[in-house]
Design a protein around this motif. Sequence first.
Motif, PDB file in Angstrom:
ATOM      1  N   ALA A 217       0.845  -1.199   0.000  1.00 52.88           N
ATOM      2  CA  ALA A 217       0.000   0.000   0.000  1.00 52.88           C
ATOM      3  C   ALA A 217       0.874   1.240   0.000  1.00 52.88           C
ATOM      4  CB  ALA A 217      -0.918  -0.001   1.219  1.00 52.88           C
ATOM      5  N   ASP A 218       0.378   2.280  -0.675  1.00 55.60           N
ATOM      6  CA  ASP A 218       1.071   3.560  -0.646  1.00 55.60           C
ATOM      7  C   ASP A 218       0.057   4.693  -0.545  1.00 55.60           C
ATOM      8  OD1 ASP A 218       0.125   4.429  -3.190  1.00 55.60           O
ATOM      9  OD2 ASP A 218       1.822   3.537  -4.213  1.00 55.60           O
ATOM     10  N   ASP A 219       0.557   5.880  -0.290  1.00 53.60           N
ATOM     11  CA  ASP A 219      -0.322   7.054  -0.215  1.00 53.60           C
ATOM     12  C   ASP A 219      -0.005   8.008  -1.362  1.00 53.60           C
ATOM     13  OD1 ASP A 219       2.139   7.945   0.622  1.00 53.60           O
ATOM     14  OD2 ASP A 219       1.420   8.896   2.446  1.00 53.60           O
ATOM     15  N   GLY A 220       0.319   7.425  -2.518  1.00 51.69           N
ATOM     16  CA  GLY A 220       0.717   8.191  -3.691  1.00 51.69           C
ATOM     17  C   GLY A 220      -0.447   8.808  -4.441  1.00 51.69           C
ATOM     18  N   ASN A 221      -0.256   9.014  -5.718  1.00 43.63           N
ATOM     19  CA  ASN A 221      -1.244   9.698  -6.553  1.00 43.63           C
ATOM     20  C   ASN A 221      -2.504   8.886  -6.787  1.00 43.63           C
ATOM     21  OD1 ASN A 221       0.442  11.915  -6.890  1.00 43.63           O
ATOM     22  ND2 ASN A 221       1.421  11.032  -8.681  1.00 43.63           N
ATOM     23  N   GLY A 222      -2.405   7.581  -6.768  1.00 47.41           N
ATOM     24  CA  GLY A 222      -3.555   6.733  -7.072  1.00 47.41           C
ATOM     25  C   GLY A 222      -3.963   6.865  -8.536  1.00 47.41           C
ATOM     26  N   PHE A 223      -4.980   6.131  -8.933  1.00 48.81           N
ATOM     27  CA  PHE A 223      -5.465   6.152 -10.310  1.00 48.81           C
ATOM     28  C   PHE A 223      -6.837   5.505 -10.323  1.00 48.81           C
ATOM     29  CE2 PHE A 223      -3.158   2.273  -9.586  1.00 48.81           C
ATOM     30  CZ  PHE A 223      -3.924   1.289 -10.181  1.00 48.81           C
ATOM     31  N   HIS A 224      -7.528   5.619 -11.442  1.00 48.77           N
ATOM     32  CA  HIS A 224      -8.809   4.929 -11.599  1.00 48.77           C
ATOM     33  C   HIS A 224      -8.485   3.487 -11.957  1.00 48.77           C
ATOM     34  CE1 HIS A 224     -11.297   8.481 -11.343  1.00 48.77           C
ATOM     35  NE2 HIS A 224     -10.456   9.101 -12.153  1.00 48.77           N
ATOM     36  N   PRO A 225      -8.751   2.543 -11.047  1.00 51.32           N
ATOM     37  CA  PRO A 225      -8.347   1.158 -11.325  1.00 51.32           C
ATOM     38  C   PRO A 225      -9.130   0.540 -12.476  1.00 51.32           C
ATOM     39  CG  PRO A 225      -9.639   1.268  -9.308  1.00 51.32           C
ATOM     40  CD  PRO A 225      -9.417   2.680  -9.769  1.00 51.32           C
ATOM     41  N   GLN A 226      -8.403  -0.148 -13.322  1.00 46.11           N
ATOM     42  CA  GLN A 226      -8.964  -0.922 -14.419  1.00 46.11           C
ATOM     43  C   GLN A 226      -8.269  -2.275 -14.364  1.00 46.11           C
ATOM     44  OE1 GLN A 226      -7.784   1.705 -17.590  1.00 46.11           O
ATOM     45  NE2 GLN A 226      -9.793   2.642 -17.651  1.00 46.11           N
ATOM     46  N   PRO A 227      -8.725  -3.165 -13.469  1.00 46.11           N
ATOM     47  CA  PRO A 227      -7.936  -4.351 -13.150  1.00 46.11           C
ATOM     48  C   PRO A 227      -7.840  -5.429 -14.227  1.00 46.11           C
ATOM     49  CG  PRO A 227     -10.006  -4.365 -11.960  1.00 46.11           C
ATOM     50  CD  PRO A 227      -9.925  -3.057 -12.680  1.00 46.11           C
ATOM     51  N   GLU A 228      -8.346  -5.187 -15.413  1.00 47.00           N
ATOM     52  CA  GLU A 228      -8.163  -6.172 -16.471  1.00 47.00           C
ATOM     53  C   GLU A 228      -6.806  -5.955 -17.140  1.00 47.00           C
ATOM     54  OE1 GLU A 228     -10.064  -8.821 -17.018  1.00 47.00           O
ATOM     55  OE2 GLU A 228     -11.207  -8.098 -15.301  1.00 47.00           O
ATOM     56  N   LEU A 229      -6.157  -7.029 -17.512  1.00 45.30           N
ATOM     57  CA  LEU A 229      -4.804  -6.981 -18.068  1.00 45.30           C
ATOM     58  C   LEU A 229      -4.701  -6.020 -19.254  1.00 45.30           C
ATOM     59  CD1 LEU A 229      -1.926  -8.061 -17.876  1.00 45.30           C
ATOM     60  CD2 LEU A 229      -2.637  -9.958 -19.325  1.00 45.30           C
ATOM     61  N   ASP A 230      -5.600  -6.120 -20.216  1.00 48.38           N
ATOM     62  CA  ASP A 230      -5.536  -5.262 -21.405  1.00 48.38           C
ATOM     63  C   ASP A 230      -5.663  -3.785 -21.030  1.00 48.38           C
ATOM     64  OD1 ASP A 230      -5.239  -7.483 -23.017  1.00 48.38           O
ATOM     65  OD2 ASP A 230      -7.360  -7.579 -23.574  1.00 48.38           O
TER      66      ASP A 230
END
Length: 73
Positions: free
Chosen positions: A16-29
């Motif tokens: 875990a981190d407290d960085g910028n984060g992102f909108h997760p898109q957990p599919e490989l492609d």
Amino acid sequence: IISGRLSPRKAEMSIADDGNGFHPQPELDNLIASKHFALAGMLERARLIGADIIIQSVPGQGTKIQIAWEGEI
């Protein structure tokens, strides 16, 4: 923060981190298209060994990755 637990039949790891984060898109492609190559590699390797992986991220709040694998160690 990196933590983990190891038992005779289960391995668990959390990053875990407290960085910028992102909108997760957990599919490989989607991860590859978004140039999240390290996350794509983690997802691919987890799948290769039959592990469960959860990627959680919120823009501006960081990212948490949990991996759990059960089997004969």
